[in-house]
Design a protein around this motif. Structure first.
Motif, PDB file in Angstrom:
ATOM      1  N   MET A  13       0.859  -1.171   0.000  1.00  0.00           N
ATOM      2  CA  MET A  13       0.000   0.000   0.000  1.00  0.00           C
ATOM      3  C   MET A  13       0.908   1.237   0.000  1.00  0.00           C
ATOM      4  SD  MET A  13      -3.188   0.833   2.621  1.00  0.00           S
ATOM      5  CE  MET A  13      -3.892  -0.767   2.418  1.00  0.00           C
ATOM      6  N   ASN A  14       0.623   2.178  -0.902  1.00  0.00           N
ATOM      7  CA  ASN A  14       1.448   3.377  -0.968  1.00  0.00           C
ATOM      8  C   ASN A  14       0.969   4.443   0.032  1.00  0.00           C
ATOM      9  OD1 ASN A  14      -0.592   5.046  -2.177  1.00  0.00           O
ATOM     10  ND2 ASN A  14      -0.082   4.209  -4.187  1.00  0.00           N
ATOM     11  N   VAL A  15       1.649   5.557   0.073  1.00  0.00           N
ATOM     12  CA  VAL A  15       1.370   6.610   1.060  1.00  0.00           C
ATOM     13  C   VAL A  15      -0.050   7.170   0.907  1.00  0.00           C
ATOM     14  CG1 VAL A  15       2.045   8.932   1.810  1.00  0.00           C
ATOM     15  CG2 VAL A  15       3.790   7.233   1.327  1.00  0.00           C
ATOM     16  N   ARG A  16      -0.473   7.433  -0.317  1.00  0.00           N
ATOM     17  CA  ARG A  16      -1.831   7.972  -0.526  1.00  0.00           C
ATOM     18  C   ARG A  16      -2.896   6.968  -0.094  1.00  0.00           C
ATOM     19  NH1 ARG A  16      -3.585  10.272  -5.871  1.00  0.00           N
ATOM     20  NH2 ARG A  16      -4.999  11.510  -4.606  1.00  0.00           N
ATOM     21  N   GLU A  17      -2.670   5.702  -0.416  1.00  0.00           N
ATOM     22  CA  GLU A  17      -3.634   4.672  -0.023  1.00  0.00           C
ATOM     23  C   GLU A  17      -3.697   4.540   1.493  1.00  0.00           C
ATOM     24  OE1 GLU A  17      -3.259   1.820  -3.992  1.00  0.00           O
ATOM     25  OE2 GLU A  17      -1.927   1.493  -2.283  1.00  0.00           O
ATOM     26  N   ARG A  18      -2.544   4.579   2.153  1.00  0.00           N
ATOM     27  CA  ARG A  18      -2.535   4.520   3.625  1.00  0.00           C
ATOM     28  C   ARG A  18      -3.271   5.725   4.214  1.00  0.00           C
ATOM     29  NH1 ARG A  18       2.586   2.297   2.951  1.00  0.00           N
ATOM     30  NH2 ARG A  18       3.624   4.297   3.201  1.00  0.00           N
ATOM     31  N   GLY A  19      -3.089   6.893   3.618  1.00  0.00           N
ATOM     32  CA  GLY A  19      -3.776   8.097   4.098  1.00  0.00           C
ATOM     33  C   GLY A  19      -5.282   7.973   3.977  1.00  0.00           C
ATOM     34  N   LEU A  20      -5.755   7.429   2.863  1.00  0.00           N
ATOM     35  CA  LEU A  20      -7.193   7.230   2.685  1.00  0.00           C
ATOM     36  C   LEU A  20      -7.710   6.189   3.666  1.00  0.00           C
ATOM     37  CD1 LEU A  20      -9.913   7.614   1.400  1.00  0.00           C
ATOM     38  CD2 LEU A  20      -9.140   6.199  -0.536  1.00  0.00           C
ATOM     39  N   LEU A  21      -6.973   5.101   3.859  1.00  0.00           N
ATOM     40  CA  LEU A  21      -7.388   4.089   4.821  1.00  0.00           C
ATOM     41  C   LEU A  21      -7.457   4.676   6.228  1.00  0.00           C
ATOM     42  CD1 LEU A  21      -8.180   1.213   5.557  1.00  0.00           C
ATOM     43  CD2 LEU A  21      -5.739   0.648   5.682  1.00  0.00           C
ATOM     44  N   GLN A  22      -6.477   5.479   6.605  1.00  0.00           N
ATOM     45  CA  GLN A  22      -6.498   6.123   7.929  1.00  0.00           C
ATOM     46  C   GLN A  22      -7.710   7.038   8.068  1.00  0.00           C
ATOM     47  OE1 GLN A  22      -2.597   7.923   8.131  1.00  0.00           O
ATOM     48  NE2 GLN A  22      -1.642   6.032   8.844  1.00  0.00           N
ATOM     49  N   GLN A  23      -8.058   7.756   7.001  1.00  0.00           N
ATOM     50  CA  GLN A  23      -9.240   8.626   7.032  1.00  0.00           C
ATOM     51  C   GLN A  23     -10.507   7.797   7.226  1.00  0.00           C
ATOM     52  OE1 GLN A  23      -9.303  11.775   7.279  1.00  0.00           O
ATOM     53  NE2 GLN A  23     -11.068  12.660   6.255  1.00  0.00           N
ATOM     54  N   GLN A  80      -9.250  -3.022   1.630  1.00  0.00           N
ATOM     55  CA  GLN A  80      -8.554  -2.810   0.366  1.00  0.00           C
ATOM     56  C   GLN A  80      -8.797  -1.362  -0.038  1.00  0.00           C
ATOM     57  OE1 GLN A  80      -9.525  -5.730  -2.681  1.00  0.00           O
ATOM     58  NE2 GLN A  80     -10.204  -7.147  -1.077  1.00  0.00           N
ATOM     59  N   VAL A  81      -7.789  -0.738  -0.602  1.00  0.00           N
ATOM     60  CA  VAL A  81      -7.889   0.664  -0.984  1.00  0.00           C
ATOM     61  C   VAL A  81      -7.443   0.810  -2.431  1.00  0.00           C
ATOM     62  CG1 VAL A  81      -7.086   3.013  -0.493  1.00  0.00           C
ATOM     63  CG2 VAL A  81      -7.405   1.387   1.387  1.00  0.00           C
TER      64      VAL A  81
END
Length: 122
Positions: A1-11, A70-71
């Protein structure tokens, strides 16, 4: 998972925490003004109805869990697919759903906001 995907998952996970807090203002901050939910039973709920039910105490959440996530991100749109439990009470009756959720987010003012949630039995 890349940084943007991790950020969306955290949101998305932070939105789950807000829902369990039953704090209408906090929950609202994660949603667009035209958010809609397609529920497991097939009905739909818009943002105003959902938040009014919480504000009036008709709907409370005690748990929102994500066992699988999954993101996907497509430019300024993102999708979070998760499986877990949603528990609480609705109009005085307890509920516990083990379900899949698909939430569609858009990037608005440098923050991910949910525009659609669809739920299905897991």
């Amino acid at each position: 998972m890349n940084v943007r995907e991790r950020g969306l998952l955290q949101q998305s996970l932070a939105w789950d925490e807000a829902i369990v807090s039953n704090d209408v203002s906090r929950i609202r901050s994660f949603m667009t003004e035209d958010w809609i939910c397609v529920a497991t039973h097939g009905g739909t709920t818009n943002v105003d109805s959902f938040l009014d039910q919480i504000a009036q105490g008709e709907l409370t959440h005690t748990e929102m869990s994500a066992e699988e996530s999954q993101v996907r991100i497509y430019n300024e749109a993102g999708i979070v697919i998760g499986k877990g439990y949603s528990k609480g009470t609705f109009r005085g009756k307890q509920f516990s759903f083990y379900e899949w959720s698909v939430s569609v987010f858009i990037l608005k003012d440098d923050s991910w906001k949910c525009v659609l949630t669809m739920l299905a039995d897991a």
